[in-house]
Design an enzyme around this catalytic site. Structure first.
Site, mmCIF file in Angstrom:
data_model
loop_
_atom_site.group_PDB
_atom_site.id
_atom_site.type_symbol
_atom_site.label_atom_id
_atom_site.label_comp_id
_atom_site.label_asym_id
_atom_site.label_seq_id
_atom_site.Cartn_x
_atom_site.Cartn_y
_atom_site.Cartn_z
ATOM 1 N N ASP A 1 0.777 -1.048 0.369
ATOM 2 C CA ASP A 1 0.177 0.063 0.166
ATOM 3 C C ASP A 1 0.676 1.038 0.540
ATOM 4 O OD1 ASP A 1 -2.538 1.287 0.528
ATOM 5 O OD2 ASP A 1 -1.883 1.360 2.560
ATOM 6 N N GLU B 1 2.277 4.056 -4.281
ATOM 7 C CA GLU B 1 2.395 5.633 -6.015
ATOM 8 C C GLU B 1 3.698 6.373 -5.679
ATOM 9 O OE1 GLU B 1 0.704 5.312 -3.093
ATOM 10 O OE2 GLU B 1 -1.331 4.381 -4.159
ATOM 11 N N ASP C 1 -9.302 3.733 -1.948
ATOM 12 C CA ASP C 1 -10.060 4.362 -0.677
ATOM 13 C C ASP C 1 -11.184 4.836 -1.598
ATOM 14 O OD1 ASP C 1 -8.055 3.518 0.958
ATOM 15 O OD2 ASP C 1 -7.178 4.839 1.326
HETATM 16 C C1 GLC Z 1 -4.658 3.565 2.823
HETATM 17 C C2 GLC Z 1 -4.851 2.427 2.276
HETATM 18 C C3 GLC Z 1 -6.138 1.796 3.135
HETATM 19 C C4 GLC Z 1 -5.890 1.075 4.369
HETATM 20 C C5 GLC Z 1 -5.037 2.701 5.367
HETATM 21 C C6 GLC Z 1 -4.127 2.509 6.240
HETATM 22 O O1 GLC Z 1 -5.620 4.702 2.919
HETATM 23 O O2 GLC Z 1 -5.556 2.678 1.267
HETATM 24 O O3 GLC Z 1 -6.413 0.609 2.372
HETATM 25 O O4 GLC Z 1 -6.658 0.645 5.242
HETATM 26 O O5 GLC Z 1 -4.417 3.443 4.444
HETATM 27 O O6 GLC Z 1 -3.345 1.304 6.444
#
Ligand code: GLC
Length: 798
Positions: A396, A399, A490
């Protein structure tokens, strides 16, 4: 622009202009590579050699011969392969692409660009424009919002962490500059193999042009022949790779939440699923398992014994997946940071210092995944987690997201004029001029996640060689499917996001990303019980099904909403598990051919505009049409069925008279109902529901067959994980009104696990004779036949 010289080699043709060149190659049957270089340097022109170019997306390809013809200097030059021909107009610098039948597929008006010497680096702009007739539809573009047909939209390709996002937010997390043109029922493909920031104007500014612009020095394009959309996808994924078959467990129900604080919470979630008799195969651990957001650590007060927890979960048929973010906390004494500094693995700012920013860890540094030694080092980190029993990884913030730059003020951010004019969000990320070895961030931003995913994938292959990797990523670029599943980030608990998920996943699927899903029932905001039910009903057909929610939002596990929502969600999840033989087979097909499990109706009706517009419905494989309810309080929905005969198969059971396609219908869909139709000739393999997956050598199997002149069915089976024996079963049938003959053939070494199978055949009249069955009965228009597990032939005479 004009070309005044041509280099002709057996496998490549180069057209030379005053400051430009166009190189043509054929890496694969039905694929041409057209490298447009609008602003060549002096050296390239005098040496008559193009600068070397690294591709992140394209797999290594052999050189294939091209034929070249030009009647006279200055005349149209024709470059030809068996499937495609390209006519280049030397005096205009333009080209025209035709298929083998001579049909025009695409026409490039020309290309142009500038190199702008600047401090600290030269800036570039490269453009090309394709003529598009008004009736041409444009599909694909990776993870993008909007309808299935993207005509009239403008896109930026720049991986971006956006929170919250809306039904028109662009760009999002993935950048896949692949598109499919569809005109007069003929599909063709166009892919720009560029990691640089790109923009595409899909006939928005000028309805007659699709314009591409890169902030890099060239436009390295690939064009793909159809004529069917399936062939374009096959060719594109032959070039950029396919998703390896995932482990079966990763196709089961997944539960996640940013907010599970400790091992006790994880246990409670698993308990909640089992107490509610709800299918579940995996649970995610979000950032709170780490010690102070330090990647590759465990907070031992919250998770004293990760291996023990993984074992307990496994005993309930549940796998654990941990989040792994790229940001490394800058803290001397923290092993990962120390190693990264010592190895020179980190992204640097323009002045040469290690770039510091802020993500969850603060201050944070960023490993430079564009370099091989960095990937190797990162892949090694997976070892301990795998040894502790962690079954999969979740990449995650890749980017990469950077909330704030700490020493970014002494960098020189190059904001291109175009970007500034458009007011597009360029961040939160690293500055354009941050350094990745000898490259700048502007060039490699979009492939940051690809490198990280590759490292994760290779780590899993190395440390769990007997298992198939499962990786989920938020960001990505062309080729990401080689390593990872994708989720769309998200989203929110909006009905609009539920609906949008269909076209987003269809667009991703056409663009090579066949293993994808979205957060059910929305990451942000408050979902209702009705929304949970409708979203899970749809999610049962997503390649990946995960319930996930954000910190601070109401919990979203199925039992949080009370009845009737809990029971209805259970039904939807059970349907998912019944579908697994088919989904698994589709994922296998995807690993071999690149075709996604979720396909637009237009895939098999490319000339049907009504099918093109029916983009809140889709096909699951080739034969099952899914028309989910995507609006609040609706209990019926409009659907268009393309050509062919269709059996209403609501909730995976025959539910009405067979109807003729090319027709609009109103389907009754109360809250417990998902409208589905099975195409004539289709054979759908279903199993029994279960609380979790075990093997994909199914002990229960029922084929649901909609009798048609030709019947085709396919089933791939194996142990569900690993690289052992497998078996492919094919059903082939012919039906001539009174007589149906079904033949079953098997390939592969895997021994069959079942003694019998059931066939439910729809569309026949009462049979007079049935040969090859142990038992049969006919009631309500359904012929139910019990056959031996190893059956080979069934004949039904009506
Ligand atoms: C980002 C991710 C989400 C995750 C959060 C905390 O917003 O897209 O899925 O729960 O980070 O890690």
């Amino acid at each position: 622009m004009r070309f005044d010289d041509i280099t002709v080699d057996p496998t490549r043709i180069i057209f030379w202009g005053a400051r430009a060149a166009l190189e043509v190659r054929s890496p694969l049957p039905g694929v041409l590579r057209l490298r447009h270089l609008p602003c060549l340097g002096h050296a390239a022109l005098t040496l008559r050699e193009l600068p070397a170019k690294q591709s992140w997306a394209v797999l290594e390809q052999p050189e294939r011969p091209l034929s070249f013809r030009q009647e006279a200097r200055g005349e149209v030059a024709v470059v030809r392969t068996e499937e495609l021909s390209l006519e280049v107009q030397p005096d205009q610098g333009s080209w025209l692409l035709r298929d083998a039948a001579g049909k025009e597929l695409a026409r490039c008006e020309g290309f142009s660009g500038e190199a702008m010497p600047d401090y600290p680096v030269t800036r570039f702009r490269s453009r090309l424009a394709l003529r598009t007739p008004p009736e041409e539809a444009w599909l694909g573009f990776g993870e993008k919002v909007g309808a299935l047909d993207k005509r009239g939209m403008h896109f930026v390709f720049w991986n971006t962490d956006v929170l919250p996002h809306h039904p028109d937010t662009d760009p999002l997390y993935q950048s896949i500059p692949f598109s499919m043109g569809l005109r007069d029922g003929v599909a063709w493909g166009f892919f720009l193999d560029e990691s640089w920031r790109l923009e595409a104007d899909v006939a928005a500014e000028n309805p007659a042009l699709v314009k591409w612009e890169s902030s890099g020095p060239e436009l390295d394009a690939y064009v793909f022949a159809g004529p069917m959309p399936e062939e374009v996808v096959r060719r594109y994924t032959a070039l950029t790779g396919r998703h390896p078959l995932p482990p079966l467990w990763s196709l089961g129900a997944q539960q996640s939440r940013w907010g599970y604080e400790n091992a006790g919470d994880i246990r409670a979630v698993i308990h909640g699923y089992r107490a509610g008799r709800l299918p579940l195969d995996s649970v995610y651990l979000d950032i709170d398992y780490m010690e102070g957001y330090k990647v590759w650590t465990w907070d031992r007060t919250r998770y004293p014994d990760p291996a023990g927890l993984a074992k307990e979960a496994a005993a309930q048929g549940v796998r654990l997946i941990t989040i792994i973010d790229p940001g490394v906390k800058a803290e001397p004494g923290y092993r990962i940071y120390d190693e990264a500094l010592a190895g020179d693995y980190l992204v640097r700012n323009d002045r040469g210092g290690v770039l510091l920013g802020e993500v969850w860890p603060k201050p944070a540094t960023f490993p430079d995944f564009t370099r091989e030694p960095v990937r190797k080092w990162w892949s090694q980190q997976h070892r301990e987690f795998i040894e502790a029993g962690i079954a999969g990884f979740w990449n995650d913030m890749n980017e990469p997201a950077c909330f704030k730059l700490i020493n970014g003020q002494d960098t020189f951010a190059i904001v291109t004029a175009a970007a500034a004019d458009l007011g597009k969000v360029e961040g939160p990320t690293l500055p354009h001029d941050a350094r990745h070895g000898d490259k700048r961030h502007l060039e490699v931003h979009n492939v940051y996640a690809l490198g990280m995913a590759r490292a994760a994938y290779e780590g899993m292959r190395e440390f769990a060689p007997e298992r198939r990797p499962f990786l989920l990523t938020r960001a990505g670029s062309a080729g990401i499917q080689r390593y990872s599943a994708v989720w769309t980030g998200d989203n929110s608990s909006y009905w609009a996001h539920l609906e949008l998920s269909v076209t987003m996943l269809l667009g991703l699927g056409l663009s090579g990303v066949s293993f994808a899903g979205v957060d059910v029932p929305g990451f942000l905001g408050r979902a209702s019980g009705e929304m949970l039910v409708r979203w899970t009903q749809l999610g049962a057909f997503y390649p990946m099904l995960r319930n996930h929610s954000g910190k601070g939002t109401p919990p979203q596990e199925p039992w949080r909403f009370g009845e009737p929502y809990l029971s209805l969600t259970r039904q939807a999840l059970e349907r998912r598990y019944r579908l697994l033989p088919t989904l698994y087979t589709l994922m296998h097909q995807s690993s071999v051919e690149g075709l996604p499990a979720m396909r637009p109706l237009v895939m098999y009706a490319p000339g049907d505009v009504e099918a093109l517009r029916m983009d809140d419905a889709f096909l699951f494989g080739r034969d099952l049409l899914v028309a989910p309810v995507v609006r609040q309080s609706r209990t019926r929905r409009h659907v268009y069925l393309p050509e062919g005969r269709w059996l209403p198969f609501f909730n995976l059971a025959p539910s009405g008279e067979i109807v003729e396609g090319r027709r609009h219908l109103l389907a009754e869909a109360p809250l417990d109902t998902v409208p589905l139709w099975l195409r004539e000739g289709g054979a759908l393999a279903l199993t029994e529901p279960a609380l979790h997956t075990t093997t994909a050598n199914w002990s229960h199997l029922t084929w649901h067959i909609h009798a048609g002149p030709r019947v085709e069915g396919r089933l791939y089976e194996d142990a569900g994980d690993g690289y052992g024996a497998s078996r492919v079963t094919r059903l082939a049938g012919e039906w001539t009104g009174g007589r149906l003959v079904l033949e079953r053939s098997v390939e592969g070494e895997l021994p069959q696990a079942r003694k019998q199978e059931t066939l439910c055949v729809y569309g026949l009249s009462a049979p007079r004779q049935v040969h090859g069955a142990r038992q049969h009965r006919f009631a309500d228009g359904v012929l139910t036949v019990e056959v031996e597990g190893g059956w080979q032939r069934l004949e039904v005479v009506s």
